[in-house]
Design a protein around this motif. Structure first.
Motif, PDB file in Angstrom:
ATOM      1  N   ARG A  75      36.074   3.624  12.637  1.00 32.03           N
ATOM      2  CA  ARG A  75      36.346   4.650  11.634  1.00 32.03           C
ATOM      3  C   ARG A  75      35.012   5.144  11.061  1.00 32.03           C
ATOM      4  O   ARG A  75      33.934   4.615  11.372  1.00 32.03           O
ATOM      5  CB  ARG A  75      37.193   4.079  10.503  1.00 32.03           C
ATOM      6  N   TYR A  76      35.108   6.148  10.179  1.00 26.54           N
ATOM      7  CA  TYR A  76      33.940   6.631   9.449  1.00 26.54           C
ATOM      8  C   TYR A  76      33.866   5.940   8.084  1.00 26.54           C
ATOM      9  O   TYR A  76      34.891   5.696   7.437  1.00 26.54           O
ATOM     10  CB  TYR A  76      34.012   8.144   9.218  1.00 26.54           C
ATOM     11  N   ASP A  77      32.662   5.619   7.677  1.00 30.66           N
ATOM     12  CA  ASP A  77      32.402   5.133   6.323  1.00 30.66           C
ATOM     13  C   ASP A  77      31.518   6.161   5.619  1.00 30.66           C
ATOM     14  O   ASP A  77      30.765   6.902   6.279  1.00 30.66           O
ATOM     15  CB  ASP A  77      31.696   3.778   6.341  1.00 30.66           C
ATOM     16  N   PHE A  78      31.574   6.172   4.285  1.00 29.33           N
ATOM     17  CA  PHE A  78      30.781   7.148   3.525  1.00 29.33           C
ATOM     18  C   PHE A  78      30.135   6.470   2.310  1.00 29.33           C
ATOM     19  O   PHE A  78      30.681   5.527   1.752  1.00 29.33           O
ATOM     20  CB  PHE A  78      31.661   8.307   3.035  1.00 29.33           C
ATOM     21  N   LYS A  79      28.981   6.990   1.968  1.00 21.89           N
ATOM     22  CA  LYS A  79      28.317   6.568   0.742  1.00 21.89           C
ATOM     23  C   LYS A  79      27.521   7.744   0.177  1.00 21.89           C
ATOM     24  O   LYS A  79      27.157   8.681   0.923  1.00 21.89           O
ATOM     25  CB  LYS A  79      27.397   5.364   0.998  1.00 21.89           C
TER      26      LYS A  79
END
Length: 203
Positions: free
Chosen positions: A193-197
């Motif tokens: 999946r994609y992670d974001f910060k």
């Protein structure tokens, strides 16, 4: 007259005897030569020196096990976006993705893929999309995207055995597999999946 006849008979007998003896000696020589050739042929027809020596066959991936996850944060323009508050940061770009393998250790990619249950050589493009609301905030913000992976460990075994001659003296040397020996461990990772910060880079 009788004496002459007797002498003639003795001469004929002697001649016949010499002929017979000559034939015997010739036959004996031929037999000896044949035996010598057979012995030479038998002596030269030996097993190859490699017969019985240790050998190794192909390597195989076995015992896949899920061991956790990790996220990669690519330092590339398409993986980030920025904006000044209160305008929201919108990330909507095309990115490249790929499954990964830590090391093959001599196993084919097809073999590893079959063991872990996914294609470790797969690559593709996708669109990463996310929005960071900045209503009520001040400053300049950066939103970064990351690729999260599920990690799997697998063991690598090598076939071991001894060379064996099949098909007689002029046959084929073949590695007869007798056991499998563990020679190492490696990992493979599947995109999950994609992670974001995000972070504030300026007031």
């Amino acid at each position: 007259m009788a004496t002459r006849t007797t002498h003639l008979r003795l001469t004929l007998v002697l001649a016949l005897t010499l002929i017979v003896l000559a034939g015997l000696f010739t036959a004996a020589d031929a037999s000896s030569s044949s035996s010598s050739r057979k012995a030479s042929s038998t002596t030269s027809a030996k097993k190859p020196a490699a017969d019985g020596k240790p050998c190794a066959g192909k390597r195989e991936a076995k015992n896949p096990k899920f061991i956790g996850t990790h996220t990669i944060w690519p330092d590339e323009p398409n993986w980030s976006a920025s904006s000044w508050a209160p305008v929201a940061v919108k990330l909507d770009k095309s990115v490249s993705l790929a499954n990964k393998v830590g090391g093959t250790l001599g196993v084919s990619h097809e073999g590893i893929s079959a063991t872990v249950g996914f294609d470790v050589t797969k690559t593709w493009t996708d669109t990463i999309s996310a929005t960071l609301p900045l209503k009520g905030k001040k400053g300049h913000y950066v939103l970064r995207g990351g690729a999260a992976y599920k990690d799997y460990r697998f063991d690598v075994y090598e076939q071991r055995g001894h060379l064996r001659l099949f098909g007689g003296i002029n046959g084929t040397l073949t590695c007869r597999i007798e056991t499998r020996v563990k020679v190492g461990t490696s990992t493979a990772s599947r995109f999950w999946r994609y992670d974001f910060k995000h972070n504030k880079v300026s007031k």
